[in-house]
Design an enzyme around this catalytic site. Structure first.
Site, PDB file in Angstrom:
ATOM      1  N   ASP A 119       0.839  -1.198   0.000  1.00 47.05           N
ATOM      2  CA  ASP A 119       0.000   0.000   0.000  1.00 47.05           C
ATOM      3  C   ASP A 119       0.875   1.250   0.000  1.00 47.05           C
ATOM      4  O   ASP A 119       2.063   1.203   0.352  1.00 47.05           O
ATOM      5  CB  ASP A 119      -0.922   0.006   1.220  1.00 47.05           C
ATOM      6  CG  ASP A 119      -1.980  -1.092   1.163  1.00 47.05           C
ATOM      7  OD1 ASP A 119      -2.248  -1.583   0.047  1.00 47.05           O
ATOM      8  OD2 ASP A 119      -2.505  -1.464   2.233  1.00 47.05           O
ATOM      9  N   TYR A 152       7.178  -8.950   7.785  1.00 51.09           N
ATOM     10  CA  TYR A 152       6.671  -7.616   8.098  1.00 51.09           C
ATOM     11  C   TYR A 152       7.071  -7.212   9.512  1.00 51.09           C
ATOM     12  O   TYR A 152       7.360  -8.058  10.367  1.00 51.09           O
ATOM     13  CB  TYR A 152       5.138  -7.586   8.018  1.00 51.09           C
ATOM     14  CG  TYR A 152       4.559  -7.958   6.676  1.00 51.09           C
ATOM     15  CD1 TYR A 152       4.257  -6.979   5.730  1.00 51.09           C
ATOM     16  CD2 TYR A 152       4.277  -9.290   6.364  1.00 51.09           C
ATOM     17  CE1 TYR A 152       3.698  -7.319   4.506  1.00 51.09           C
ATOM     18  CE2 TYR A 152       3.722  -9.635   5.151  1.00 51.09           C
ATOM     19  CZ  TYR A 152       3.445  -8.646   4.215  1.00 51.09           C
ATOM     20  OH  TYR A 152       2.902  -8.984   3.016  1.00 51.09           O
ATOM     21  N   TYR A 199      -3.460 -10.426   3.890  1.00 49.09           N
ATOM     22  CA  TYR A 199      -3.778  -9.035   4.229  1.00 49.09           C
ATOM     23  C   TYR A 199      -3.377  -8.799   5.684  1.00 49.09           C
ATOM     24  O   TYR A 199      -4.071  -9.225   6.618  1.00 49.09           O
ATOM     25  CB  TYR A 199      -5.269  -8.755   4.040  1.00 49.09           C
ATOM     26  CG  TYR A 199      -5.712  -8.768   2.583  1.00 49.09           C
ATOM     27  CD1 TYR A 199      -5.458  -7.684   1.748  1.00 49.09           C
ATOM     28  CD2 TYR A 199      -6.397  -9.859   2.053  1.00 49.09           C
ATOM     29  CE1 TYR A 199      -5.872  -7.686   0.428  1.00 49.09           C
ATOM     30  CE2 TYR A 199      -6.820  -9.879   0.730  1.00 49.09           C
ATOM     31  CZ  TYR A 199      -6.548  -8.786  -0.082  1.00 49.09           C
ATOM     32  OH  TYR A 199      -6.964  -8.792  -1.390  1.00 49.09           O
TER      33      TYR A 199
END
Length: 532
Positions: A347, A417, A490
């Site tokens: 994003d 992440y 996600y």
């Protein structure tokens, strides 16, 4: 002595008189002419053929051409410098006569002159080449004429020895003759060899009266004869013309093929061939097939999208990874355009750190293929940009196999992440232990609410390979969540649960409300585009 014998002898004399210092060449040509009986020549002339091309090969030398042309009731031999009259079978192509983009008739004196025009275009456009591939695109009518003419001769002369020895296995297509004539001069002018090169020279021939295949022409003719409507059957004003043009009524049927052998005789071969007074329209095109540069990019800003993002004519973010990389590489390659491809995306508010994300930049029609030195300069230039929004590493030129690498790796990759998370209660030691014990945990995710407007409403199973919580000094409700997941997970929704659409989530595991405040991608685990 018969008239036919006298004519052949006269032709042979013409060859000998033209020879001068080229006695050996003329003798070979003389033999080639004698191998084709005069009645056959007369037959071909009677059906509209206006030029026969002989390819003659000298020992230890390059091949060269001669043509036998016809004017009224006489035949004469001349070199490849063809006469002004068009060859009806092939619409002037082997006479190097054509219309340019201004609809002006251009007549080149020889294959060398035509090659010179092509070489000038290559140099004008600034192409750096070490080889070239010559492509020729002919209109369907010419390919059909060739095929049908050979079928006609095969049907009529197949049993004769001269046909079996000379033509049955040795006919050469117009396309091959043209490529043969131009290739050698081009190699000399460009100082490059003809090969399976990424640099292409393409000659495209079209004709306003003969651009369709015979099947299309015959079908249209049939419709016109019956007054068939072309468009709306209820609109009586839209009716085809009942008259076919001469070139359509005499159209040659048969398969469009580069090969002239083993073609079945055409049932609709129109003889004599209808004369076409205008030459073909010719377009030269010099281009390089796409080149690819691959590497890994890093995105340091939370206000940079991966690709250019415009909503209602308003730009989202201050820049894009695509534009920063592409605009710096394209000028160095002198290409027409570029396309950016990446192994997934993050994003706009997510940074891409660590090893970087694999990308492939496709350069269209590059005039220059960057050397290793230039590639290093490009990498240094992007990494040295003042705004420090994007960086790249491991940049290099690859072949089209880069596509395969990026697609194969994309499906199997894992991503790591680091997320800044807030929870609605103080973090406890038990939370750290329980989270760290969850390995290869399966979760179910429905398409997130935030992307439902552009993604299909599906339910996907994903794997969380491992997780680890890192405390933040002086804070009891904020922490860093490190995790490794299957591609396509996600992460934002895995943290807050997306109103129950992701199960389980960090919130449901800890039994409290959880919100993600910041997210960074720290590693994309793919084997491609790493430093060797």
């Amino acid at each position: 002595m018969s008239k036919e014998t006298q004519t052949v002898q006269a032709s042979s004399s013409a060859v000998e008189s033209h020879a001068g210092s080229c006695d050996a060449e003329m003798q070979l040509l003389n033999d080639a002419v004698r191998s084709l009986p005069y009645p056959v020549v007369r037959d071909l002339l009677s059906i509209g053929v206006r030029s026969l091309v002989f390819l003659v090969k000298l020992p230890n030398a390059n091949s060269f051409y001669y043509s036998l042309t016809h004017e009224f009731d006489k035949t004469k031999l001349k070199s490849i410098r063809f006469g002004v009259s068009l060859v009806y079978l092939i619409l002037g192509i082997l006479q190097f006569c054509y219309c340019d983009d201004k609809e002006m008739v251009v007549k080149k004196e020889s294959a060398n002159d035509m090659a010179l025009s092509i070489a000038e275009l290559v140099k004008q456009e600034g192409h750096q080449i070490d080889g070239f591939s010559l492509e020729v695109s002919l209109l369907p009518l010419i390919l059909e004429n060739e095929s049908s003419l050979l079928s006609h001769m095969k049907k009529k002369y197949e049993s004769e020895p001269w046909f079996q020895e000379r033509l049955l296995s040795k006919c050469v297509s117009v396309k091959d003759v043209l490529k043969f004539a131009i290739t050698k001069p081009l190699e000399t002018l460009l100082d490059a060899k003809s090969s399976a090169s990424s640099f292409r020279i393409r000659l495209t021939y079209t004709h306003k009266r003969a651009s369709k295949s015979s099947v299309e022409r015959n079908w249209e003719c049939k419709r016109r004869k019956t007054g068939t409507r072309l468009h709306n059957v209820n609109d009586e004003s839209v009716v085809a013309d009942k008259n076919c043009s001469p070139i359509e009524t005499n159209a040659v049927t048969g398969r469009s093929s580069n090969s002239l052998q083993d073609q079945e005789p055409s049932e609709h071969f129109g003889f004599p061939i209808e004369k076409v007074s205008e030459p073909c329209h010719l377009v030269y095109l010099c281009y390089r097939t796409h080149i690819y540069l691959c590497g890994r990019y890093l995105k340091y800003s939370r206000n940079v999208s991966q690709t250019r993002w415009i909503i209602d004519e308003e730009r989202m973010g201050e820049a894009s990874v695509e534009e920063i990389i592409g605009s710096n590489i394209l000028p160095m390659c002198q290409g027409d355009n570029y396309k950016f491809h990446a192994a997934g995306r993050e994003d706009i508010d997510v940074r891409m750190l660590g090893s970087g994300r694999p990308f492939l930049l496709e350069i269209q029609n590059a005039r220059q293929v960057p050397s290793d030195v230039i590639v290093e300069e490009i990498e240094s230039k992007i990494n040295g940009l003042e705004n420090k929004l994007v960086g790249i590493k491991n940049l290099k030129v690859v072949g089209s196999q880069g596509w395969t690498l990026i697609r194969e790796g994309e499906a199997e990759k894992q991503k790591q992440y680091c997320a800044l998370v807030w929870i609605s209660r103080p973090l406890e030691d038990e939370d750290l232990r329980s989270i760290s014990l969850l390995n290869d945990m399966k979760i179910l995710q429905k398409t997130p609410i935030r992307v439902l407007h552009r993604r299909s409403p599906l339910e996907r199973e994903k794997i969380i390979h491992w997780m680890k919580i890192e405390r933040i000094a002086g804070s009891s409700q904020y922490f860093l969540l490190h995790l490794c997941t299957q591609a396509g997970t996600y992460i934002k929704e895995f943290v807050h649960g997306d109103l129950g659409r992701t199960q389980p989530s960090i919130g449901s595991i800890l039994g409290c409300r959880a919100e993600i405040l910041q997210l960074d991608v720290t590693d994309v685990k793919m084997d491609c585009f790493l430093t060797e």
